[in-house]
Design a protein around this motif. Structure first.
Motif, mmCIF file in Angstrom:
data_model
loop_
_atom_site.group_PDB
_atom_site.id
_atom_site.type_symbol
_atom_site.label_atom_id
_atom_site.label_comp_id
_atom_site.label_asym_id
_atom_site.label_seq_id
_atom_site.Cartn_x
_atom_site.Cartn_y
_atom_site.Cartn_z
ATOM 1 N N LEU A 206 127.614 45.439 52.411
ATOM 2 C CA LEU A 206 127.733 43.986 52.525
ATOM 3 C C LEU A 206 128.855 43.442 51.651
ATOM 4 C CD1 LEU A 206 124.028 42.809 52.480
ATOM 5 C CD2 LEU A 206 125.624 42.664 54.362
ATOM 6 N N THR A 207 129.491 42.397 52.139
ATOM 7 C CA THR A 207 130.488 41.640 51.381
ATOM 8 C C THR A 207 130.046 40.181 51.391
ATOM 9 O OG1 THR A 207 131.844 41.169 53.320
ATOM 10 C CG2 THR A 207 132.321 43.215 52.122
ATOM 11 N N PRO A 208 130.664 39.334 50.572
ATOM 12 C CA PRO A 208 130.266 37.919 50.599
ATOM 13 C C PRO A 208 130.479 37.252 51.961
ATOM 14 C CG PRO A 208 131.479 38.403 48.607
ATOM 15 C CD PRO A 208 131.561 39.629 49.464
ATOM 16 N N ASP A 209 131.377 37.788 52.777
ATOM 17 C CA ASP A 209 131.643 37.189 54.092
ATOM 18 C C ASP A 209 130.788 37.789 55.199
ATOM 19 O OD1 ASP A 209 133.579 35.567 52.953
ATOM 20 O OD2 ASP A 209 135.137 37.101 53.201
ATOM 21 N N ASP B 22 127.485 38.790 57.611
ATOM 22 C CA ASP B 22 126.402 38.020 58.217
ATOM 23 C C ASP B 22 125.073 38.555 57.679
ATOM 24 O OD1 ASP B 22 124.871 36.396 59.794
ATOM 25 O OD2 ASP B 22 125.032 37.674 61.577
ATOM 26 N N TYR B 23 124.354 37.707 56.983
ATOM 27 C CA TYR B 23 123.104 38.106 56.341
ATOM 28 C C TYR B 23 121.885 37.807 57.211
ATOM 29 C CZ TYR B 23 125.551 39.006 51.984
ATOM 30 O OH TYR B 23 126.370 39.528 51.030
ATOM 31 N N SER B 24 122.070 37.232 58.373
ATOM 32 C CA SER B 24 120.933 36.846 59.202
ATOM 33 C C SER B 24 120.117 38.057 59.651
ATOM 34 C CB SER B 24 121.399 36.045 60.409
ATOM 35 O OG SER B 24 122.258 36.835 61.222
ATOM 36 N N LEU B 25 120.763 39.194 59.830
ATOM 37 C CA LEU B 25 120.048 40.398 60.236
ATOM 38 C C LEU B 25 119.043 40.814 59.163
ATOM 39 C CD1 LEU B 25 119.806 42.694 62.313
ATOM 40 C CD2 LEU B 25 121.572 43.909 61.033
ATOM 41 N N PHE B 26 119.375 40.568 57.902
ATOM 42 C CA PHE B 26 118.501 40.959 56.798
ATOM 43 C C PHE B 26 117.332 39.995 56.626
ATOM 44 C CE2 PHE B 26 122.552 42.890 55.957
ATOM 45 C CZ PHE B 26 122.202 44.178 55.630
ATOM 46 N N LEU B 27 117.425 38.814 57.238
ATOM 47 C CA LEU B 27 116.348 37.835 57.150
ATOM 48 C C LEU B 27 115.460 37.833 58.388
ATOM 49 C CD1 LEU B 27 118.411 34.932 55.606
ATOM 50 C CD2 LEU B 27 116.948 36.568 54.435
ATOM 51 N N ALA B 28 115.749 38.709 59.332
ATOM 52 C CA ALA B 28 114.990 38.769 60.576
ATOM 53 C C ALA B 28 113.576 39.278 60.317
ATOM 54 C CB ALA B 28 115.697 39.685 61.574
ATOM 55 N N LYS B 29 112.706 38.941 61.244
ATOM 56 C CA LYS B 29 111.310 39.364 61.136
ATOM 57 C C LYS B 29 111.236 40.884 61.283
ATOM 58 C CE LYS B 29 106.830 38.011 62.885
ATOM 59 N NZ LYS B 29 106.130 37.156 63.831
ATOM 60 N N GLY B 30 110.441 41.505 60.441
ATOM 61 C CA GLY B 30 110.257 42.942 60.501
ATOM 62 C C GLY B 30 111.139 43.708 59.538
ATOM 63 N N ALA C 203 117.237 43.172 48.316
ATOM 64 C CA ALA C 203 118.512 43.767 47.904
ATOM 65 C C ALA C 203 119.684 43.025 48.548
ATOM 66 C CB ALA C 203 118.554 45.245 48.286
ATOM 67 N N ALA C 204 119.535 42.612 49.806
ATOM 68 C CA ALA C 204 120.602 41.878 50.481
ATOM 69 C C ALA C 204 120.805 40.509 49.847
ATOM 70 C CB ALA C 204 120.285 41.735 51.966
ATOM 71 N N LEU C 205 119.718 39.820 49.554
ATOM 72 C CA LEU C 205 119.837 38.505 48.924
ATOM 73 C C LEU C 205 120.386 38.621 47.511
ATOM 74 C CD1 LEU C 205 116.616 36.760 50.220
ATOM 75 C CD2 LEU C 205 118.971 36.350 50.917
ATOM 76 N N LYS C 206 120.039 39.692 46.816
ATOM 77 C CA LYS C 206 120.579 39.908 45.476
ATOM 78 C C LYS C 206 122.084 40.115 45.551
ATOM 79 C CE LYS C 206 119.704 42.683 41.380
ATOM 80 N NZ LYS C 206 118.917 43.784 40.830
ATOM 81 N N THR C 207 122.536 40.852 46.564
ATOM 82 C CA THR C 207 123.968 41.055 46.765
ATOM 83 C C THR C 207 124.647 39.737 47.107
ATOM 84 O OG1 THR C 207 123.514 43.279 47.587
ATOM 85 C CG2 THR C 207 125.666 42.342 48.100
ATOM 86 N N LEU C 208 124.019 38.935 47.933
ATOM 87 C CA LEU C 208 124.598 37.652 48.323
ATOM 88 C C LEU C 208 124.752 36.733 47.120
ATOM 89 C CD1 LEU C 208 125.469 35.511 50.439
ATOM 90 C CD2 LEU C 208 123.052 34.920 50.634
ATOM 91 N N PRO D 277 130.211 35.153 42.654
ATOM 92 C CA PRO D 277 130.460 34.099 41.657
ATOM 93 C C PRO D 277 130.381 32.687 42.236
ATOM 94 C CG PRO D 277 132.122 35.817 41.491
ATOM 95 C CD PRO D 277 131.293 36.128 42.690
ATOM 96 N N HIS D 278 130.550 32.556 43.525
ATOM 97 C CA HIS D 278 130.439 31.234 44.147
ATOM 98 C C HIS D 278 129.063 30.616 43.903
ATOM 99 C CE1 HIS D 278 130.721 28.063 47.139
ATOM 100 N NE2 HIS D 278 129.600 28.512 47.674
ATOM 101 N N PHE D 279 128.037 31.441 43.891
ATOM 102 C CA PHE D 279 126.672 30.941 43.703
ATOM 103 C C PHE D 279 126.254 30.906 42.241
ATOM 104 C CE2 PHE D 279 126.545 32.665 48.041
ATOM 105 C CZ PHE D 279 126.184 31.514 48.703
ATOM 106 N N ASN D 280 127.073 31.443 41.350
ATOM 107 C CA ASN D 280 126.698 31.515 39.943
ATOM 108 C C ASN D 280 127.385 30.471 39.077
ATOM 109 O OD1 ASN D 280 124.927 33.642 40.257
ATOM 110 N ND2 ASN D 280 126.541 35.156 40.117
ATOM 111 N N SER D 281 128.067 29.523 39.658
ATOM 112 C CA SER D 281 128.727 28.507 38.854
ATOM 113 C C SER D 281 127.726 27.416 38.500
ATOM 114 C CB SER D 281 129.908 27.911 39.615
ATOM 115 O OG SER D 281 129.451 27.276 40.791
#
Length: 154
Positions: A50-53, A55-63, A71-76, A80-84
């Motif tokens: 995964l990179t910041p760009d 698509d994370y929707s697959l990791f949030l899918a049901k199942g 782990a995917a959300l931790k990577t997202l 630094p964009h989210f840590n300011s």
């Protein structure tokens, strides 16, 4: 029909609309295609790519496995964009550490003394006098003597 009540008219019109819906045939499903393979669920190997760009929707899918989702959300959110800090968090600073005033600020404060009215010093002295008089008063239980000047009329 003019004498028909509101509720009767409403009931009649509702029944007519229900019959109209029943008379419309439901759409026939198109030719069904053979069931495609269900989408492949992501794994921890996918999280490593995964990179910041991405698509994370697959990791949030049901199942999706909760460990993979975390782990995917931790990577997202490691981006630094989210840590300011936004500056609206007023409790983020350490207010126990004293920062000394600069000589320029001290000079400005000395200048402010000349702007304040000198009556503040007199008010502080006036407020301390009644406290001193109250402490100096004798501690007897006799009622205070009436002031003869208080009853005098001008």
């Amino acid at each position: 029909m003019a004498a028909e009540s509101f509720f009767r008219r409403w009931s009649r019109r509702k029944a007519e609309s229900g019959k109209a819906r029943e008379s419309v045939a439901p759409p026939q499903p198109e030719e069904t295609q053979p069931a495609a393979e269900p989408p492949r669920l992501p794994t921890l190997d996918d999280v490593r790519r995964l990179t910041p760009d991405s698509d994370y929707s697959l990791f949030l899918a049901k199942g999706t496995d909760p460990a993979v989702r975390r782990a995917a959300l931790k990577t997202l959110f490691a981006d630094p964009h989210f840590n300011s800090m936004d500056g609206l968090d007023i409790y983020m600073g350490d207010y126990t550490k004293y920062t000394p005033l600069s000589p320029v600020m001290l000079a400005a404060l000395q200048h402010a003394r000349s702007l304040l009215p000198p009556a503040e010093k007199d008010e502080q002295a006036d407020t301390s006098e009644p406290a001193a008089a109250a402490t100096a008063a004798p501690e007897d239980d006799s009622p205070p003597e009436p002031d003869p000047d208080a009853d005098a009329q001008p």
